[in-house]
Design an enzyme around this catalytic site. Structure first.
Site, PDB file in Angstrom:
ATOM      1  N   ASP A 158      40.620 -12.712  26.068  1.00 20.73           N
ATOM      2  CA  ASP A 158      40.984 -11.418  25.474  1.00 20.73           C
ATOM      3  C   ASP A 158      42.491 -11.237  25.325  1.00 20.73           C
ATOM      4  OD1 ASP A 158      38.706 -10.098  24.593  1.00 20.73           O
ATOM      5  OD2 ASP A 158      38.201  -9.395  26.601  1.00 20.73           O
TER       6      ASP A 158
ATOM      7  N   GLY B  76      53.762  20.391  37.397  1.00 16.45           N
ATOM      8  CA  GLY B  76      55.202  20.204  37.208  1.00 16.45           C
ATOM      9  C   GLY B  76      55.474  19.051  36.257  1.00 16.45           C
TER      10      GLY B  76
ATOM     11  N   HIS C 298      56.471  24.984  36.077  1.00 16.51           N
ATOM     12  CA  HIS C 298      57.817  25.517  36.265  1.00 16.51           C
ATOM     13  C   HIS C 298      57.824  27.038  36.299  1.00 16.51           C
ATOM     14  CE1 HIS C 298      57.115  25.095  31.955  1.00 16.51           C
ATOM     15  NE2 HIS C 298      58.063  25.969  31.707  1.00 16.51           N
TER      16      HIS C 298
ATOM     17  N   GLU D  39      41.995   7.938  29.411  1.00 14.90           N
ATOM     18  CA  GLU D  39      42.211   7.644  30.825  1.00 14.90           C
ATOM     19  C   GLU D  39      42.933   8.770  31.561  1.00 14.90           C
ATOM     20  OE1 GLU D  39      42.986   5.631  28.300  1.00 14.90           O
ATOM     21  OE2 GLU D  39      41.597   3.946  28.512  1.00 14.90           O
TER      22      GLU D  39
END
Lengths: 618, 618
Positions: free
Chosen positions: A413, A115, A69, A356
């Protein structure tokens, strides 16, 4: 004019231009720009080594505005560096301008869009990893961060990875102006608190008065001289610095100044200084990895192979043939099988541990330097980085993702590990490709094609083995499909992908016993989808079933319906997918419970065709 | 038997039962369970205050297994506490069993599902916030974390928020067994490195030998006595502790032991100890907020109001009427307008700063204690927490999300701030509701209904003002729609939502000049969708246009096609949506550029109907 005097004038110009552009644009963040102007003036004049006339030069330093920004400041720097005119500066936020509300690669030398806070620093880590381990050049990576974004966990993933990797070519500059959008940040001006955190993550931390030009000069020099660790400048600043009406005042976030003329006068008026930015160090050529060559793996018809295994083998072979391919994994490389690539090409493998967001961001940074990253983890866990994938599209990044362990077919799982929303999420990424091969030979060919494709591509792989039904030399391509079963008088089309292809073929066999001819389409490319084959099927059959190991929303079924939406003649379409929250169980038990196994498909076909007959008779 | 002897026997039992259940289940993570068995034995016998027979008792402590893959240990604790039988223990991971591969609330007293690493601790922060600020009870929250998950940024969001909020009712226990799935973690056994990080984030950190029962006892006592700050136990442990074949050995992650019988013998054989878990402190009643009552806000027809503003006002009124409603925001409360709620109900407002993962996780924790949280940020930034929303569904959580600043209609800020994939992402969450009101009165009614609804609901709001077209007393409901324009002989249906409703009505007006009658459906409830109204429109018009400020994939258009999929008679459907990456510009310029304004709809309608006529004539 002394260096310090020039830099003061330059900083004031950056402030004035931030005020001017945001006033002209009618919106934007001038006060968030003004706090960092002194920092950026010193960086631009004396530390950044970037040939703005040659933005693609591999030797250039990289500057990432993680606080996107502060774009007015970024564009003011471009003007001061001669990269844009004053006229273009004033096009800020207007339709057609390259100067968008937040920076994007539409304006060189911008590497990536920012952003969404907390993403620029992780991308900078990727650029720094590329410099250290891939390009092996001396360029530096600079990231300007806001203090509000220090609250994002992704920032700490970046601190952690950069500290662990010892990225001394990376410098983060935190503009600690204390004021967020609505209130003070958690740490306020506790600069030592930030420094303590940074040091605990293995960084060299320098606390500096962000408006003391000489102190900033020393800090940047220290950062450049520092070895073995990344450096962070923690700069105490005032938001809106230099204009009394807004300086260090709450409620002044994200809007043009109310009285820009007075502000500009207070800042000493307009200037038109031009900075002679340092040239990059061109003494070395980018490193290139040599390759031995080799064939893409193929499998014999009838073999039982998991597509995740085929992914690993194909990626390894791709690495044998292309020195630009690199792989990243989230500490599950023995599950995704990117570990095969790691064993064969350890220099081009990046262990990103269970982070991740940083993994995807690192890949975005690497592709900005021309590398061809493949990123893998469980498909379920790619959702952790969804905002990063979204922003990668805004960055026009070329990114290859592989999500393993698709659907309920993983079995025991349980649902936390099952990718069941990944197709929907990845389809809704601009310009994306979504692939879900049903066998090993399809997988290998698609992996190869992903490497050549721009934009974001996603490959969904299976935990369990599936039968190889695609011949090694058969045409498989992005946007294609396969029709493993059809006749001239089909009653029904079953569109499947991945694990459900085998179920569809088994159902077709059963239905044949009822005298129902079912065509089966293996829709391994879900986006783009093979509309031609689907339309032909729609024209030749009275009913269609889509079947996917995924929630019913946004996946294969919706993609098929969308491909047929404007067709005048359409069969009724029944979407089969996972409709209840799955539990733990054996893969075949769970496919059955979800109604997406051969029995579920058979039942649906019978019911659908009986209804058609009833309607026709009625 | 001394306390220490009993605890040793108990820990061995937890190990043996972890081996037994994973052997019986054929998969699972015994070695990750064995490392933490001593820690959990001491916790269960002496520190946890939880009435397993009364899992819903509000006074209970909470135990979150952030390392959800240590489920064999968790279930072994349930057996030791008498909550399940040995028979049920051995049903681990089998179809129908409550003991899934990773814990879920299907087995009480489990508050939330875990298994996506890095989520349990942030949820525990939410439970602790509920204890401190909402329930105002003395219950403690305990979270068992793995060391691998310390790499997740969300863990540091949790450390940061808990430290900032001074949550001394929270204790994290990190099982530092050093070995991840494929390799050593970044920090290995650098316990002091973890401690330094934790302390920098404002925590009290205790480094302990995770197999020294007396040291663990002291550490837990210290944690319970500590005030003003949360505590973390950093426990040095051995993965697979107690069984030579797997202890501290790589390559033993996530699989049953090869020789369980020898392992069980080595651990001293099966036991059947029962722990008398401490009762909770029932001395106080949960705090309840008193309410003043008041009316839901309404707006007059024709007023121009932003739906984000209506959200804030409606939420505030809801808070006036219900003491259980709480609000969380990601430091954009003056944009989402949750700030109105914060002003009116400061005790029930939680500023979560720019940490969307922790924000959603905190809400999940609060709803587990019966509170009714509304979570808001820009729709674009909810993608940051997508994995948390996904897991909230597995947790069967009741969660209300509001994403503001939908689509290109936000204008100048550019694509990084535009929610364009949110409908697709949220539709693909199990059991979710997706709402996108076009005006203020719709918004207020839907907000109220969200509070009563179980599961995950998502409200998408607009930055700019829209005209109030829905009367204050008109019926608006989840699953409903509105037909602001229709006739007995409509040629075309335009299905719109949010900002495109006004565009659709303007297009219909223009088309009327061509002699084309267009019906307009305001599809404010996208999931569930009003199939009846859509089917009726499909039966009465020859063509349909869907128009949304969203990517074309997975949004309104796909939802409409899906609702009509099994209908025998369907018009051709054209999906209008955002097909190119947007840039900065004025809202109307961007709606026009995307072809989703009145002009774009009008053009599409003319083209579609001309084609129908041509087909009919041909």
């Amino acid at each position: 004019m002394s260096d310090t005097q020039f830099r003061h004038e330059l900083a004031q110009q950056l402030r004035v231009d931030s005020v001017r552009s945001s006033t002209e644009g009618g919106s934007g963040h001038p006060t968030s720009s003004m706090s960092a102007a002194d920092l950026m003036a010193v960086l631009l004049d004396g530390h950044l080594r970037l040939d703005y006339a040659e933005p693609d030069d591999p030797h250039n330093d990289h500057l990432v505005f993680s606080k996107g920004h502060a774009s007015p400041l970024y564009y003011a720097m471009l003007k001061a560096a001669g990269a844009i005119t004053d006229e273009e500066l004033l096009s800020f936020r207007k339709l057609g301008s390259r100067l968008e509300g937040h920076p994007t690669p539409r304006i060189p030398p911008t590497d990536v869009a920012t952003g969404s806070l907390g993403q620029g620093l992780p991308v900078a880590v990727g650029l720094a990893l590329a410099g250290q381990r891939l390009d092996r050049l001396s360029y530096r990576v600079w990231a300007l961060c806001g203090d509000s974004e220090m609250a994002e966990g992704s920032i700490w993933e970046a601190f952690q990875h950069a500290g662990w990797a010892g990225l001394d070519n990376l410098t983060a500059i935190v503009d600690v102006n204390r004021l967020g959008q609505t209130r003070e940040t958690m740490l306020g001006w506790d600069l030592d608190g930030y420094a303590e955190r940074a040091r605990a993550f293995g960084w060299h931390a320098i606390v500096v008065d962000g408006h003391d030009l000489d102190a900033i000069e020393s800090a940047f020099a220290e950062a450049r001289a520092n070895t073995g660790r990344p450096t962070v400048l923690l700069a105490r600043t005032l938001k809106g610095r230099g204009v009394d009406a807004v300086e260090d005042k709450p409620g002044k976030h994200g809007k043009p100044l109310e009285d820009p003329e007075t502000a500009i006068a207070e800042l000493g008026g307009e200037r038109n200084l031009r900075v002679d930015v340092m040239a990059p160090d061109r003494s070395a050529e980018p490193h290139r990895f040599s390759t031995a060559g080799g064939d893409l793996p193929t499998w014999q018809l009838g073999e039982q192979v998991a597509t995740r295994k085929a992914y690993g083998e194909a990626l390894t072979a791709l690495g044998d043939n292309r020195g630009d391919v690199v792989a990243l994994d989230g500490e599950v490389s023995n599950s995704t099988n990117s570990g095969l690539f790691a064993d064969a090409h350890p220099q081009r493998y990046f262990e990103m541990f269970i982070a991740e967001q940083q993994m995807v961001a690192a890949a975005v940074g690497m592709q900005a330097r021309g590398w061809v990253p493949f990123v893998s983890t469980f498909g379920a866990f790619l959702t952790r980085a969804y905002d990063f994938v979204r922003m990668a599209a805004v960055s026009r990044a070329d990114l290859r993702l592989c999500g393993s362990h698709a659907g309920v077919a993983i079995g025991e799982d349980g649902p936390s590990q099952m990718a069941l929303e990944d197709i929907a999420a990845l389809r809704a990424v601009h310009g994306s490709v979504v692939l879900h091969p049903s066998d090993a030979n399809q997988t290998a060919q698609l992996v190869t094609q992903m490497a050549d494709r721009s934009g974001i591509s996603y490959l969904r792989t299976l935990r369990g083995a599936t039968e190889v039904r695609t011949g090694p030399d058969e045409d498989v391509h992005i946007g294609g499909s396969r029709v493993p079963r059809s006749s001239d008088n089909d009653d029904l089309t079953i569109v499947a992908c991945g694990v459900t292809v085998g179920e569809a073929l088994a159902a077709a066999e059963t239905l044949a016993g009822d005298g129902i001819n079912a065509r089966v389409v293996d829709c391994y490319s879900i986006k783009p989808i093979d509309a031609e084959t689907l339309i032909s099927a729609a024209n030749h059959t009275q009913a269609m079933i889509t079947v996917e190991d995924h929630w019913p929303e946004g996946g294969l079924g919706d993609a098929v319906l969308s491909a047929l939406a404007e067709q005048p003649n359409r069969p009724v379409v029944r979407k089969l997918g996972v409709r209840e929250m799955p539990v733990s169980g054996k893969p075949d038990e769970l496919l059955h419970a979800a109604g997406i196994d051969a029995a579920g498909i058979t039942d649906a076909a019978r019911e659908l065709l009986a209804r058609r007959v009833a309607v026709a008779a009625g």
